[in-house]
Design a protein around this motif. Structure first.
Motif, PDB file in Angstrom:
ATOM      1  N   GLU A 164       0.984  -1.374   0.499  1.00  0.00           N
ATOM      2  CA  GLU A 164       0.117  -0.091  -0.383  1.00  0.00           C
ATOM      3  C   GLU A 164       0.743   1.182   0.108  1.00  0.00           C
ATOM      4  O   GLU A 164       0.381   2.305  -0.931  1.00  0.00           O
ATOM      5  N   ALA A 165       1.503   1.247   0.573  1.00  0.00           N
ATOM      6  CA  ALA A 165       2.219   2.584   1.234  1.00  0.00           C
ATOM      7  C   ALA A 165       3.495   2.825  -0.600  1.00  0.00           C
ATOM      8  O   ALA A 165       3.831   3.976  -1.048  1.00  0.00           O
ATOM      9  N   PHE A 166       3.692   1.804  -1.443  1.00  0.00           N
ATOM     10  CA  PHE A 166       4.657   2.211  -2.806  1.00  0.00           C
ATOM     11  C   PHE A 166       3.399   2.115  -3.538  1.00  0.00           C
ATOM     12  O   PHE A 166       3.609   3.146  -4.186  1.00  0.00           O
ATOM     13  N   ARG A 167       2.165   2.305  -3.148  1.00  0.00           N
ATOM     14  CA  ARG A 167       1.158   2.704  -4.012  1.00  0.00           C
ATOM     15  C   ARG A 167       1.026   3.858  -3.967  1.00  0.00           C
ATOM     16  O   ARG A 167       0.574   5.039  -4.428  1.00  0.00           O
ATOM     17  N   LEU A 168       0.572   4.711  -3.134  1.00  0.00           N
ATOM     18  CA  LEU A 168       0.370   6.362  -2.431  1.00  0.00           C
ATOM     19  C   LEU A 168       1.695   6.487  -2.750  1.00  0.00           C
ATOM     20  O   LEU A 168       1.347   7.525  -3.084  1.00  0.00           O
ATOM     21  N   ALA A 169       2.921   6.377  -2.742  1.00  0.00           N
ATOM     22  CA  ALA A 169       4.018   6.611  -3.068  1.00  0.00           C
ATOM     23  C   ALA A 169       3.732   7.412  -4.712  1.00  0.00           C
ATOM     24  O   ALA A 169       4.412   8.334  -5.146  1.00  0.00           O
ATOM     25  N   ARG A 170       3.429   6.372  -5.216  1.00  0.00           N
ATOM     26  CA  ARG A 170       3.114   6.413  -6.886  1.00  0.00           C
ATOM     27  C   ARG A 170       2.116   7.434  -6.783  1.00  0.00           C
ATOM     28  O   ARG A 170       1.943   7.758  -8.072  1.00  0.00           O
ATOM     29  N   GLU A 171       0.794   7.042  -6.687  1.00  0.00           N
ATOM     30  CA  GLU A 171       0.066   7.480  -6.794  1.00  0.00           C
ATOM     31  C   GLU A 171      -0.565   8.596  -6.447  1.00  0.00           C
ATOM     32  O   GLU A 171      -1.726   9.054  -6.692  1.00  0.00           O
ATOM     33  N   SER A 172      -0.703   9.288  -4.736  1.00  0.00           N
ATOM     34  CA  SER A 172      -0.569  10.207  -3.905  1.00  0.00           C
ATOM     35  C   SER A 172       0.290  10.527  -3.569  1.00  0.00           C
ATOM     36  O   SER A 172       0.584  12.160  -4.166  1.00  0.00           O
ATOM     37  N   SER A 173       0.884  10.554  -2.237  1.00  0.00           N
ATOM     38  CA  SER A 173       1.921  11.742  -2.115  1.00  0.00           C
ATOM     39  C   SER A 173       2.961  10.754  -1.406  1.00  0.00           C
ATOM     40  O   SER A 173       2.620   9.428  -0.340  1.00  0.00           O
ATOM     41  N   LEU A 174       3.527  11.028  -0.881  1.00  0.00           N
ATOM     42  CA  LEU A 174       5.548  10.194  -0.204  1.00  0.00           C
ATOM     43  C   LEU A 174       4.676  10.831   1.198  1.00  0.00           C
ATOM     44  O   LEU A 174       5.110   9.603   1.558  1.00  0.00           O
ATOM     45  N   LYS A 175       4.107  11.620   1.769  1.00  0.00           N
ATOM     46  CA  LYS A 175       3.756  12.170   2.941  1.00  0.00           C
ATOM     47  C   LYS A 175       2.631  11.118   3.269  1.00  0.00           C
ATOM     48  O   LYS A 175       3.008   9.602   4.426  1.00  0.00           O
ATOM     49  N   CYS A 176       1.929   9.869   2.893  1.00  0.00           N
ATOM     50  CA  CYS A 176       0.974   9.729   3.109  1.00  0.00           C
ATOM     51  C   CYS A 176       1.543   8.249   2.639  1.00  0.00           C
ATOM     52  O   CYS A 176       0.938   7.555   4.134  1.00  0.00           O
ATOM     53  N   ALA A 177       2.880   7.908   1.892  1.00  0.00           N
ATOM     54  CA  ALA A 177       3.100   6.569   2.646  1.00  0.00           C
ATOM     55  C   ALA A 177       3.977   6.664   3.659  1.00  0.00           C
ATOM     56  O   ALA A 177       3.966   5.234   3.815  1.00  0.00           O
ATOM     57  N   VAL A 178       4.809   7.526   3.827  1.00  0.00           N
ATOM     58  CA  VAL A 178       5.867   7.342   5.275  1.00  0.00           C
ATOM     59  C   VAL A 178       4.638   6.984   6.122  1.00  0.00           C
ATOM     60  O   VAL A 178       5.338   6.339   7.742  1.00  0.00           O
ATOM     61  N   GLN A 179       3.371   7.986   6.038  1.00  0.00           N
ATOM     62  CA  GLN A 179       2.104   8.472   7.690  1.00  0.00           C
ATOM     63  C   GLN A 179       1.829   5.521   7.931  1.00  0.00           C
ATOM     64  O   GLN A 179       1.372   5.544   8.457  1.00  0.00           O
ATOM     65  N   LYS A 180       1.378   5.784   6.181  1.00  0.00           N
ATOM     66  CA  LYS A 180       1.097   4.550   6.090  1.00  0.00           C
ATOM     67  C   LYS A 180       1.963   3.076   6.729  1.00  0.00           C
ATOM     68  O   LYS A 180       1.924   2.120   7.220  1.00  0.00           O
ATOM     69  N   LEU A 181       3.061   3.906   6.305  1.00  0.00           N
ATOM     70  CA  LEU A 181       4.586   2.700   7.064  1.00  0.00           C
ATOM     71  C   LEU A 181       4.543   2.515   8.395  1.00  0.00           C
ATOM     72  O   LEU A 181       5.230   1.763   9.115  1.00  0.00           O
ATOM     73  N   THR A 182       5.247   3.643   8.929  1.00  0.00           N
ATOM     74  CA  THR A 182       4.970   3.964  10.145  1.00  0.00           C
ATOM     75  C   THR A 182       4.044   3.136  11.415  1.00  0.00           C
ATOM     76  O   THR A 182       4.012   3.369  12.411  1.00  0.00           O
ATOM     77  N   VAL A 183       3.022   2.697  10.942  1.00  0.00           N
ATOM     78  CA  VAL A 183       1.966   1.853  11.442  1.00  0.00           C
ATOM     79  C   VAL A 183       2.774   0.353  11.730  1.00  0.00           C
ATOM     80  O   VAL A 183       2.466  -0.787  13.069  1.00  0.00           O
ATOM     81  N   LEU A 184       3.616   0.200  10.890  1.00  0.00           N
ATOM     82  CA  LEU A 184       5.010  -0.566  11.342  1.00  0.00           C
ATOM     83  C   LEU A 184       5.630  -0.915  12.181  1.00  0.00           C
ATOM     84  O   LEU A 184       6.235  -0.103  12.533  1.00  0.00           O
ATOM     85  N   LYS A 185       6.018  -1.871  13.305  1.00  0.00           N
ATOM     86  CA  LYS A 185       6.795  -1.106  14.754  1.00  0.00           C
ATOM     87  C   LYS A 185       7.922  -1.436  14.120  1.00  0.00           C
ATOM     88  O   LYS A 185       8.268  -2.036  13.679  1.00  0.00           O
ATOM     89  N   ALA A 186       8.746  -0.308  15.249  1.00  0.00           N
ATOM     90  CA  ALA A 186      10.417   0.523  15.060  1.00  0.00           C
ATOM     91  C   ALA A 186      10.667   1.051  13.810  1.00  0.00           C
ATOM     92  O   ALA A 186      11.219   1.517  13.166  1.00  0.00           O
ATOM     93  N   VAL A 187       9.289   0.715  12.761  1.00  0.00           N
ATOM     94  CA  VAL A 187       9.100   2.022  11.690  1.00  0.00           C
ATOM     95  C   VAL A 187       8.587   3.540  11.857  1.00  0.00           C
ATOM     96  O   VAL A 187       7.718   4.008  11.937  1.00  0.00           O
TER      97      VAL A 187
END
Length: 116
Positions: free
Chosen positions: A67-90
């Protein structure tokens, strides 16, 4: 020093290639764990992060990174980063390293030290 060179080669050559060849693009849990080893070897050592990252579930890592890679390409890096930070330690720096491996033309790696 040899370990840092080995991890750098893995990150810059092997990880990017394998992530970009997967359809849809994603990281595995093993990728995420090794990416954290790479990041911690380069900057401020935080041993707890190495333990926390291993607590992520494989399915969560695959789903979230897809989902983060899709967001980075289709939406925004900010949304992609926010998505990834739901993972522990990220956090944002690790998220940028993940994105840089998959979409280097869109996402630079932001080391913790560059934000200090």
């Amino acid at each position: 020093r040899d370990e840092i060179l080995r991890l750098d080669t893995w990150y810059q050559d092997e990880l990017s290639l394998s992530v970009q060849q997967r359809l849809p693009m994603h990281l595995t849990l093993a990728d995420l764990i090794q990416l954290m080893e790479w990041k911690l070897a380069r900057g401020r050592f935080r041993p707890r992060l190495g333990q926390l990252v291993k607590e992520n579930q494989l399915d969560d890592v695959v789903t979230v990174t897809q989902e983060a890679f899709r967001l980075a390409r289709e939406s925004s890096l900010k949304c992609a980063v926010q998505k990834l930070t739901v993972l522990k330690a990220v956090g944002p720096a690790t998220a940028s390293a993940i994105l840089c491996a998959g979409v280097p033309e869109l996402a630079p790696f932001l080391a913790d030290e560059s934000a200090s």
